[in-house]
Design a protein around this motif. Structure first.
Motif, PDB file in Angstrom:
ATOM      1  N   ALA A 195     -54.313 -21.254 -24.937  1.00 49.73           N
ATOM      2  CA  ALA A 195     -55.060 -20.185 -25.315  1.00 49.73           C
ATOM      3  C   ALA A 195     -55.118 -18.949 -24.150  1.00 49.73           C
ATOM      4  O   ALA A 195     -55.237 -17.972 -24.247  1.00 49.73           O
ATOM      5  CB  ALA A 195     -56.858 -20.551 -25.996  1.00 49.73           C
ATOM      6  N   ALA A 196     -55.639 -19.961 -23.207  1.00 55.61           N
ATOM      7  CA  ALA A 196     -55.747 -19.153 -21.915  1.00 55.61           C
ATOM      8  C   ALA A 196     -54.318 -18.681 -21.218  1.00 55.61           C
ATOM      9  O   ALA A 196     -54.074 -17.570 -21.157  1.00 55.61           O
ATOM     10  CB  ALA A 196     -56.106 -20.758 -20.533  1.00 55.61           C
ATOM     11  N   PHE A 197     -53.042 -19.411 -22.299  1.00 55.51           N
ATOM     12  CA  PHE A 197     -51.713 -18.304 -21.475  1.00 55.51           C
ATOM     13  C   PHE A 197     -51.124 -17.155 -22.716  1.00 55.51           C
ATOM     14  O   PHE A 197     -51.395 -15.997 -21.704  1.00 55.51           O
ATOM     15  CB  PHE A 197     -50.573 -19.088 -21.577  1.00 55.51           C
ATOM     16  CG  PHE A 197     -50.203 -20.892 -20.699  1.00 55.51           C
ATOM     17  CD1 PHE A 197     -50.480 -19.884 -19.181  1.00 55.51           C
ATOM     18  CD2 PHE A 197     -50.567 -21.880 -20.741  1.00 55.51           C
ATOM     19  CE1 PHE A 197     -50.610 -20.405 -18.228  1.00 55.51           C
ATOM     20  CE2 PHE A 197     -50.504 -22.777 -19.359  1.00 55.51           C
ATOM     21  CZ  PHE A 197     -50.283 -22.405 -18.414  1.00 55.51           C
ATOM     22  N   ASN A 208     -46.915  -9.782 -13.500  1.00 55.56           N
ATOM     23  CA  ASN A 208     -44.882 -10.099 -13.187  1.00 55.56           C
ATOM     24  C   ASN A 208     -45.802 -12.120 -14.203  1.00 55.56           C
ATOM     25  O   ASN A 208     -45.169 -12.689 -13.539  1.00 55.56           O
ATOM     26  CB  ASN A 208     -45.009 -10.334 -11.838  1.00 55.56           C
ATOM     27  CG  ASN A 208     -45.902 -10.645 -10.818  1.00 55.56           C
ATOM     28  OD1 ASN A 208     -47.108 -11.658 -11.084  1.00 55.56           O
ATOM     29  ND2 ASN A 208     -45.449 -10.446 -10.035  1.00 55.56           N
ATOM     30  N   LYS A 209     -47.388 -12.510 -14.042  1.00 55.05           N
ATOM     31  CA  LYS A 209     -47.114 -13.734 -14.419  1.00 55.05           C
ATOM     32  C   LYS A 209     -46.670 -14.117 -16.221  1.00 55.05           C
ATOM     33  O   LYS A 209     -46.853 -15.054 -16.634  1.00 55.05           O
ATOM     34  CB  LYS A 209     -48.823 -14.339 -14.434  1.00 55.05           C
ATOM     35  CG  LYS A 209     -48.988 -13.782 -13.212  1.00 55.05           C
ATOM     36  CD  LYS A 209     -48.455 -14.215 -12.189  1.00 55.05           C
ATOM     37  CE  LYS A 209     -49.056 -14.387 -10.610  1.00 55.05           C
ATOM     38  NZ  LYS A 209     -48.191 -12.748 -10.551  1.00 55.05           N
ATOM     39  N   VAL A 210     -46.737 -13.406 -16.948  1.00 53.24           N
ATOM     40  CA  VAL A 210     -46.407 -12.860 -18.512  1.00 53.24           C
ATOM     41  C   VAL A 210     -45.722 -13.580 -18.714  1.00 53.24           C
ATOM     42  O   VAL A 210     -45.105 -14.442 -19.826  1.00 53.24           O
ATOM     43  CB  VAL A 210     -46.148 -11.687 -19.213  1.00 53.24           C
ATOM     44  CG1 VAL A 210     -45.667 -11.445 -20.716  1.00 53.24           C
ATOM     45  CG2 VAL A 210     -47.396 -10.908 -19.138  1.00 53.24           C
ATOM     46  N   PRO A 211     -43.518 -13.599 -17.922  1.00 52.92           N
ATOM     47  CA  PRO A 211     -42.481 -15.013 -17.879  1.00 52.92           C
ATOM     48  C   PRO A 211     -43.267 -16.309 -18.750  1.00 52.92           C
ATOM     49  O   PRO A 211     -42.624 -16.924 -19.193  1.00 52.92           O
ATOM     50  CB  PRO A 211     -41.597 -14.297 -17.100  1.00 52.92           C
ATOM     51  CG  PRO A 211     -42.015 -12.971 -16.473  1.00 52.92           C
ATOM     52  CD  PRO A 211     -43.333 -13.034 -16.897  1.00 52.92           C
ATOM     53  N   GLY A 212     -43.591 -16.361 -17.080  1.00 50.09           N
ATOM     54  CA  GLY A 212     -44.728 -17.979 -16.933  1.00 50.09           C
ATOM     55  C   GLY A 212     -45.552 -17.918 -17.983  1.00 50.09           C
ATOM     56  O   GLY A 212     -45.721 -19.303 -18.335  1.00 50.09           O
ATOM     57  N   ALA A 213     -46.028 -17.437 -18.648  1.00 49.67           N
ATOM     58  CA  ALA A 213     -47.278 -17.414 -19.650  1.00 49.67           C
ATOM     59  C   ALA A 213     -46.602 -17.568 -20.673  1.00 49.67           C
ATOM     60  O   ALA A 213     -46.767 -18.600 -21.658  1.00 49.67           O
ATOM     61  CB  ALA A 213     -47.924 -16.449 -19.775  1.00 49.67           C
ATOM     62  N   LEU A 214     -45.796 -17.152 -20.623  1.00 51.28           N
ATOM     63  CA  LEU A 214     -44.456 -17.101 -22.551  1.00 51.28           C
ATOM     64  C   LEU A 214     -44.047 -18.280 -22.315  1.00 51.28           C
ATOM     65  O   LEU A 214     -43.486 -19.265 -23.452  1.00 51.28           O
ATOM     66  CB  LEU A 214     -44.281 -15.943 -22.239  1.00 51.28           C
ATOM     67  CG  LEU A 214     -44.345 -14.620 -23.454  1.00 51.28           C
ATOM     68  CD1 LEU A 214     -43.399 -13.237 -23.205  1.00 51.28           C
ATOM     69  CD2 LEU A 214     -44.947 -14.760 -24.437  1.00 51.28           C
TER      70      LEU A 214
END
Length: 259
Positions: A195-197, A208-214
């Motif tokens: 849920a946090a990601f 720029n944290k979106v790729p890692g979160a995905l």
């Protein structure tokens, strides 16, 4: 293989002999009784031995389960440490594979510019009356709880949650949201981590944290048995962020999943 049912059958098999006892002499009856007692004693000892073996096996299984849990925890601790090292700074290099990295020694220093698509904020997005240095210090205090020296993951999760409640639009909010997911992840709170990601992707789509979160979403979806969702998350990384380091990791996972 010895079984309890087999022992019971053995005991039952002794019963028909009782009908013969009436036609035997006293000495013969005693001899027959002694043989029965010996047989029952033998079967009882075998049953006791099997119960001991079962207790030992249960103990071995419990020990293995505990060791597995410890290994999983160490693996997640190591993953978090690598995640922090790869990112090389708060802004990160495309967030590394996963996100921002080790905080600077000066908690009031501005975020370092380490390349990637990081851009220094022109104007603060925090409340106008907020002290930027105080916000930075609060973020660093929360992040420090994730360090290999502290590993206070539950407290870190609470600290990042509080930070996001106070400063949802601050430039550090995407970082805080990402590390909230990591704090839950290493604590094996998989649903909370997912849920946090997801919030990183939904609330901060240009971060720029979106790729890692995905990518982490895909990993967690796999753990939760949501294979098709995991494949879609990995595909989004490759499609929307092909130059990120997370894209290579996502490609590897897609090959394994046949996606």
């Amino acid at each position: 293989m010895r079984t309890i049912s087999g022992l019971l059958i053995g005991l039952i098999g002794l019963l028909p002999a009782a009908t013969l006892a009436a036609s035997l002499s006293t000495s013969q009856r005693l001899e027959l009784l002694e043989r029965r007692v010996d047989r029952i004693t033998e079967l009882t000892l075998k049953l006791d031995a099997m119960e001991r073996e079962n207790r030992q096996l249960r103990g071995d299984i419990e020990n293995l389960q505990y060791e597995l849990q410890q290994l999983e925890r160490k693996q997640r601790d190591l993953y978090l440490d690598i995640d922090q090292r790869l990112s090389g700074g708060q802004g990160g290099n495309q967030g590394g594979a996963m996100g921002p990295g080790t905080p600077p020694t000066n908690p009031t220093a501005p975020p370092p510019q380490t390349g990637g698509n990081y851009a220094a904020p022109q104007t603060p997005s925090s409340p106008s009356n907020a002290d930027p240095s105080a916000i930075q210090a609060e973020y660093q205090a929360a992040y420090a709880l994730l360090s290999p020296q502290q590993k206070r993951y539950r407290e870190a999760a609470q600290a990042f949650t509080t930070f996001l409640q106070r400063y949802p639009n601050d430039d550090l909010a995407p970082n805080a949201q990402y590390w909230l997911g990591e704090a839950h992840y290493v604590s094996q709170n998989n649903r909370e981590a997912l849920a946090a990601f997801e919030q990183v992707v939904q609330r901060y789509p240009t971060s720029n944290k979106v790729p890692g979160a995905l990518f982490k979403m895909g990993r967690l979806q796999q753990v939760l048995g949501r294979r098709s969702d995991a494949i879609e998350s990995y595909r989004r990384v490759v499609r929307d962020h092909p130059n990120s380091s997370a894209a290579g990791l996502a490609q590897d996972q897609l090959k394994k999943l046949g996606g």
